[in-house]
Scaffold this active site. Structure first.
Site, PDB file in Angstrom:
ATOM      1  N   HIS A 297      24.930 -22.948   6.162  1.00  0.00           N
ATOM      2  CA  HIS A 297      26.144 -22.613   5.145  1.00  0.00           C
ATOM      3  C   HIS A 297      25.465 -21.311   4.414  1.00  0.00           C
ATOM      4  O   HIS A 297      24.754 -20.793   4.273  1.00  0.00           O
ATOM      5  CB  HIS A 297      25.927 -23.871   3.986  1.00  0.00           C
ATOM      6  CG  HIS A 297      26.686 -25.038   4.385  1.00  0.00           C
ATOM      7  ND1 HIS A 297      27.418 -25.876   3.436  1.00  0.00           N
ATOM      8  CD2 HIS A 297      26.622 -25.674   5.431  1.00  0.00           C
ATOM      9  CE1 HIS A 297      27.945 -26.869   3.954  1.00  0.00           C
ATOM     10  NE2 HIS A 297      27.293 -26.820   5.123  1.00  0.00           N
TER      11      HIS A 297
ATOM     12  N   CYS B  45      24.379 -27.562  -0.852  1.00  0.00           N
ATOM     13  CA  CYS B  45      23.990 -26.060  -1.573  1.00  0.00           C
ATOM     14  C   CYS B  45      24.047 -26.402  -2.866  1.00  0.00           C
ATOM     15  O   CYS B  45      23.300 -25.385  -3.554  1.00  0.00           O
ATOM     16  CB  CYS B  45      25.502 -25.201  -1.110  1.00  0.00           C
ATOM     17  SG  CYS B  45      25.455 -24.947   0.737  1.00  0.00           S
TER      18      CYS B  45
ATOM     19  N   GLU C 221      25.671 -20.305   1.394  1.00  0.00           N
ATOM     20  CA  GLU C 221      24.945 -20.429   0.156  1.00  0.00           C
ATOM     21  C   GLU C 221      23.143 -20.254   0.581  1.00  0.00           C
ATOM     22  O   GLU C 221      22.322 -19.701  -0.033  1.00  0.00           O
ATOM     23  CB  GLU C 221      25.101 -21.377  -0.904  1.00  0.00           C
ATOM     24  CG  GLU C 221      26.445 -21.599  -1.165  1.00  0.00           C
ATOM     25  CD  GLU C 221      27.329 -22.145  -0.536  1.00  0.00           C
ATOM     26  OE1 GLU C 221      28.423 -22.723  -0.956  1.00  0.00           O
ATOM     27  OE2 GLU C 221      27.387 -22.278   0.667  1.00  0.00           O
TER      28      GLU C 221
ATOM     29  N   CYS D 143      28.924 -27.341  -1.819  1.00  0.00           N
ATOM     30  CA  CYS D 143      28.997 -28.815  -1.505  1.00  0.00           C
ATOM     31  C   CYS D 143      27.583 -29.406  -2.145  1.00  0.00           C
ATOM     32  O   CYS D 143      27.049 -28.565  -2.547  1.00  0.00           O
ATOM     33  CB  CYS D 143      28.684 -28.832  -0.116  1.00  0.00           C
ATOM     34  SG  CYS D 143      27.244 -28.194   0.942  1.00  0.00           S
TER      35      CYS D 143
END
Length: 151
Positions: free
Chosen positions: A52, A85, A54, A82
């Protein structure tokens, strides 16, 4: 550089992700006026659920700064984080989170749930909806194109 410049860099990273067929999410970690970490979605390319934007940005910031505590840093991300993260933001002690588009399917900073409301040892300041139109437009266009390709 200012807040708009930081989110524009996150949007540029989101564009890079989209060009590779990834959901267009970009993130930067900032210390003062300097970007110390950048990330974008790479789940499809890397075939890794952890890839991801992040997490990439936090990882690079930790390597750049030589430590895991990012308590003086802000994060700018194009999409509300999410649960995974959001947990990484808590655990890395990010001082402030600034995100653009809300995520009504997996957003964990207020849309579906707010993990920052739980009694964890760290609660970052949150600014939601920063440059929301630009961030949302990238996602809308990406999924519009994806639906057309599947027809």
């Amino acid at each position: 550089m200012n807040e708009t410049d930081f989110m524009k860099e996150a949007l540029r990273l989101a564009d890079e992700a989209a060009l590779e067929g990834e959901v267009p999410v970009g993130a930067v970690v900032v210390l003062g006026k300097r970007i110390v970490g950048r990330g974008r979605n790479r789940r499809e390319k890397d075939k890794n659920a952890l890839a991801h934007a992040e997490l990439e940005a936090i990882d690079e910031a930790c390597r750049t700064l030589g430590g895991w505590r990012l308590w003086q840093c802000d994060m700018y991300v194009t999409l509300e984080p999410c649960p995974m993260c959001t947990g990484a933001i808590i655990n890395s002690r990010i001082k402030r989170l600034v995100y653009g588009a809300s995520d009504y399917k997996a957003g964990s900073c207020g849309s579906v749930v707010n993990l920052f409301d739980l009694p964890y040892n760290h609660k970052p300041e949150v600014t939601a909806g920063f440059m929301q139109e630009e961030c949302s437009a990238k996602l809308t266009e990406f999924f519009r194109k994806l639906r057309k390709e599947k027809v």
